[in-house]
Design a protein around this motif. Structure first.
Motif, PDB file in Angstrom:
ATOM      1  N   LYS A   1      -7.736   7.116  21.807  1.00  0.00           N
ATOM      2  CA  LYS A   1      -6.606   6.190  21.739  1.00  0.00           C
ATOM      3  C   LYS A   1      -6.278   5.820  20.290  1.00  0.00           C
ATOM      4  CE  LYS A   1      -9.105   1.806  22.082  1.00  0.00           C
ATOM      5  NZ  LYS A   1      -9.244   0.540  22.785  1.00  0.00           N
ATOM      6  N   LEU A   2      -7.199   6.105  19.374  1.00  0.00           N
ATOM      7  CA  LEU A   2      -6.976   5.842  17.949  1.00  0.00           C
ATOM      8  C   LEU A   2      -6.472   7.137  17.315  1.00  0.00           C
ATOM      9  CD1 LEU A   2     -10.254   3.837  17.210  1.00  0.00           C
ATOM     10  CD2 LEU A   2      -8.036   2.967  17.992  1.00  0.00           C
TER      11      LEU A   2
ATOM     12  N   THR B   1      -2.809   0.585  16.285  1.00  0.00           N
ATOM     13  CA  THR B   1      -4.126   0.293  16.866  1.00  0.00           C
ATOM     14  C   THR B   1      -5.055  -0.375  15.840  1.00  0.00           C
ATOM     15  OG1 THR B   1      -4.836   2.577  16.410  1.00  0.00           O
ATOM     16  CG2 THR B   1      -4.004   2.097  18.636  1.00  0.00           C
TER      17      THR B   1
ATOM     18  N   GLN C   1      -8.580  -2.098  16.538  1.00  0.00           N
ATOM     19  CA  GLN C   1      -9.140  -1.620  17.796  1.00  0.00           C
ATOM     20  C   GLN C   1     -10.257  -0.625  17.500  1.00  0.00           C
ATOM     21  OE1 GLN C   1      -6.286  -0.298  20.746  1.00  0.00           O
ATOM     22  NE2 GLN C   1      -4.733  -1.712  19.940  1.00  0.00           N
ATOM     23  N   HIS C   2     -11.129  -0.430  18.463  1.00  0.00           N
ATOM     24  CA  HIS C   2     -12.238   0.503  18.272  1.00  0.00           C
ATOM     25  C   HIS C   2     -12.434   1.382  19.494  1.00  0.00           C
ATOM     26  CE1 HIS C   2     -14.332  -2.621  20.588  1.00  0.00           C
ATOM     27  NE2 HIS C   2     -15.189  -1.662  20.918  1.00  0.00           N
TER      28      HIS C   2
END
Length: 181
Positions: free
Chosen positions: A7-8, A94, A97-98
């Protein structure tokens, strides 16, 4: 080798093709042509690092800033870790975020973490040997970090908090909100 973007954006999980028989196994852990095609750009790795850690160790979250930023290709040679990448690109959708991916000697997965990310891992097995390739040389003046238990990041390191072991240096790292990016 399969490449799955997380997602990153720009951060990929790599799964090699493993050839096994009664003698053991063989797999190609890195091929410049395959890698460049899989991540959509050429990356020249210039430094390899390796660490050994015991259960409960959390290393990170570390990064390099400016011209000394580093992309990393990480994998586990023995044992099992939870590998974490944090998006520190301030213009990214993002940002902050992680992702967390279990890497092990058994699953042979790798994680490509592009420049602009923080990185850390926790050791889930009795011991673990961790290996990573970097596309830039380490520069002490450019190092930065974020404390592993930053409330805003909410990272679950998959270890009981009473059993987490962190270096003195990593315990005093700033939060994401006050980090030098």
């Amino acid at each position: 080798m399969t490449f799955t973007e997380t997602k990153l954006k720009g951060c990929f999980i790599l799964q090699p093709r493993v050839f096994s028989d009664d003698r053991g196994y063989f797999f190609e852990s890195f091929n410049e042509k395959t890698f460049s095609k899989g991540v959509g750009k050429s990356v020249k790795f210039v430094q390899d690092n390796q660490s050994f850690s015991t259960y409960g160790i959390v290393r990170g979250i570390h990064y390099q800033v400016g011209h000394n930023a580093q992309a990393k290709l990480v994998r586990v040679l023995s044992g099992r870790v939870l590998d974490v990448a944090v998006d520190l690109r301030e213009n990214s959708t993002t940002f902050g975020q992680h992702i967390a991916v279990e890497l092990s000697a058994e699953n042979k997965k790798q994680l490509f973490i592009p420049r602009g990310f923080g990185h850390g891992f926790s050791v889930l097995s009795e011991t673990a040997e961790f290996f990573y390739k970097c596309d830039n040389f380490y520069n002490k003046e450019s190092e930065g970090g974020i404390v592993y238990n930053d409330e805003n990041l909410q990272i679950d390191w998959k270890i009981e908090s009473s059993k987490i072991k962190v270096s003195e240096k990593d315990l005093v790292l700033p939060t994401l909100k006050s980090a030098r990016l």
